[in-house]
Design a protein around this motif. Structure first.
Motif, PDB file in Angstrom:
ATOM      1  N   GLU A   1      12.831 -15.078 -54.038  1.00 51.46           N
ATOM      2  CA  GLU A   1      11.860 -14.481 -53.136  1.00 51.46           C
ATOM      3  C   GLU A   1      10.456 -14.861 -53.590  1.00 51.46           C
ATOM      4  O   GLU A   1      10.125 -14.761 -54.765  1.00 51.46           O
ATOM      5  CB  GLU A   1      12.003 -12.961 -53.120  1.00 51.46           C
ATOM      6  CG  GLU A   1      11.170 -12.306 -52.052  1.00 51.46           C
ATOM      7  CD  GLU A   1      11.451 -10.824 -51.924  1.00 51.46           C
ATOM      8  OE1 GLU A   1      10.504 -10.088 -51.623  1.00 51.46           O
ATOM      9  OE2 GLU A   1      12.607 -10.409 -52.116  1.00 51.46           O
ATOM     10  N   PHE A   2       9.657 -15.293 -52.638  1.00 52.58           N
ATOM     11  CA  PHE A   2       8.294 -15.739 -52.908  1.00 52.58           C
ATOM     12  C   PHE A   2       7.372 -15.185 -51.837  1.00 52.58           C
ATOM     13  O   PHE A   2       7.686 -15.256 -50.654  1.00 52.58           O
ATOM     14  CB  PHE A   2       8.248 -17.274 -52.906  1.00 52.58           C
ATOM     15  CG  PHE A   2       6.867 -17.825 -52.791  1.00 52.58           C
ATOM     16  CD1 PHE A   2       5.965 -17.690 -53.830  1.00 52.58           C
ATOM     17  CD2 PHE A   2       6.453 -18.465 -51.641  1.00 52.58           C
ATOM     18  CE1 PHE A   2       4.683 -18.186 -53.723  1.00 52.58           C
ATOM     19  CE2 PHE A   2       5.174 -18.973 -51.526  1.00 52.58           C
ATOM     20  CZ  PHE A   2       4.283 -18.825 -52.571  1.00 52.58           C
ATOM     21  N   CYS A   3       6.240 -14.620 -52.249  1.00 48.82           N
ATOM     22  CA  CYS A   3       5.294 -14.019 -51.316  1.00 48.82           C
ATOM     23  C   CYS A   3       3.956 -14.728 -51.419  1.00 48.82           C
ATOM     24  O   CYS A   3       3.101 -14.354 -52.222  1.00 48.82           O
ATOM     25  CB  CYS A   3       5.106 -12.542 -51.637  1.00 48.82           C
ATOM     26  SG  CYS A   3       6.641 -11.602 -51.649  1.00 48.82           S
ATOM     27  N   GLY A   4       3.734 -15.739 -50.603  1.00 44.63           N
ATOM     28  CA  GLY A   4       2.498 -16.497 -50.684  1.00 44.63           C
ATOM     29  C   GLY A   4       1.573 -16.312 -49.507  1.00 44.63           C
ATOM     30  O   GLY A   4       0.418 -16.698 -49.562  1.00 44.63           O
ATOM     31  N   GLY A   5       2.049 -15.725 -48.446  1.00 44.43           N
ATOM     32  CA  GLY A   5       1.232 -15.589 -47.239  1.00 44.43           C
ATOM     33  C   GLY A   5       1.303 -14.185 -46.688  1.00 44.43           C
ATOM     34  O   GLY A   5       1.257 -13.206 -47.420  1.00 44.43           O
ATOM     35  N   ASP A   6       1.429 -14.090 -45.367  1.00 45.99           N
ATOM     36  CA  ASP A   6       1.496 -12.786 -44.719  1.00 45.99           C
ATOM     37  C   ASP A   6       2.817 -12.075 -44.964  1.00 45.99           C
ATOM     38  O   ASP A   6       2.913 -10.866 -44.856  1.00 45.99           O
ATOM     39  CB  ASP A   6       1.294 -12.939 -43.205  1.00 45.99           C
ATOM     40  CG  ASP A   6      -0.110 -13.402 -42.869  1.00 45.99           C
ATOM     41  OD1 ASP A   6      -1.026 -13.132 -43.670  1.00 45.99           O
ATOM     42  OD2 ASP A   6      -0.283 -14.052 -41.823  1.00 45.99           O
TER      43      ASP A   6
END
Length: 189
Positions: free
Chosen positions: A77-82
């Motif tokens: 899981e990666f959270c780089g944007g919205d």
């Protein structure tokens, strides 16, 4: 000649290339060897050797806020944007799974500045995983993600964290990309 040798002394092919240049001065048959060495230098200089989607994402987004503490087994899981991209794998996290995370982020969530910065890597991944995919760049990316899904059994989700909950919905590899199937889980403190 000394200038040329000085340039190539800083490359990985220094020894063989210097020998080839020396042979070139004595023998015209050395031309293929020189050309081979120059091609090797060019391939090394392309900048993509040794890179991976995982290393790029971890380097570009090194702060912990981009990497949630909530972990689903066998997923990335990666959270780089919205929103966050999640790829669930059947066995272990693989290079292909990281490529899928990068493709999801780059084509469906990244801002224009990031897309401009990492355009070359995205092109490499599409040529690697999206052979015979056609259409817009987003359609090609969805096609490549579909091929990865078929080959590795990946599942894709879009995830958002809000007010103590983790909500996710399926990401489909065809239009509409964002499915209605989803759920929310309350996070433990």
């Amino acid at each position: 000649m000394r200038r040329i040798i000085g340039i190539f002394q800083r490359t990985l092919v220094m020894g063989p290339l210097i020998e080839a240049i020396g042979m070139f001065r004595k023998n015209v048959l050395a031309v293929p060897l020189v050309l081979t060495a120059l091609v090797a230098v060019g391939a090394h200089a392309s900048g993509n050797e040794g890179l991976s989607s995982q290393s790029i994402l971890r380097n570009d987004f090194s702060e912990q806020k981009y990497w949630p503490k909530y972990e689903v087994p066998r997923s990335i899981e990666f959270c780089g944007g919205d929103w966050c991209q999640e790829v669930t794998v059947k066995t272990k996290r693989t290079t292909a799974a990281w490529d899928a995370v990068f493709l999801m982020f780059y084509y469906f969530d990244a801002n224009d500045q990031y897309r401009e910065r990492r355009d070359e890597w995205a092109t490499v991944l599409l040529s690697k995983h999206g052979k015979k995919c056609v259409g817009t760049s987003e359609a090609k990316a969805a096609c490549a993600l579909g091929k990865l899904k078929e080959l590795h059994g990946f599942e894709y989700r879009r995830v958002q964290y809000d007010v103590g909950s983790r909500c996710s919905s399926n990401f489909e590899v065809k239009l509409p990309y964002f499915g209605n199937k989803g759920s929310c889980v309350r996070l433990r403190k």
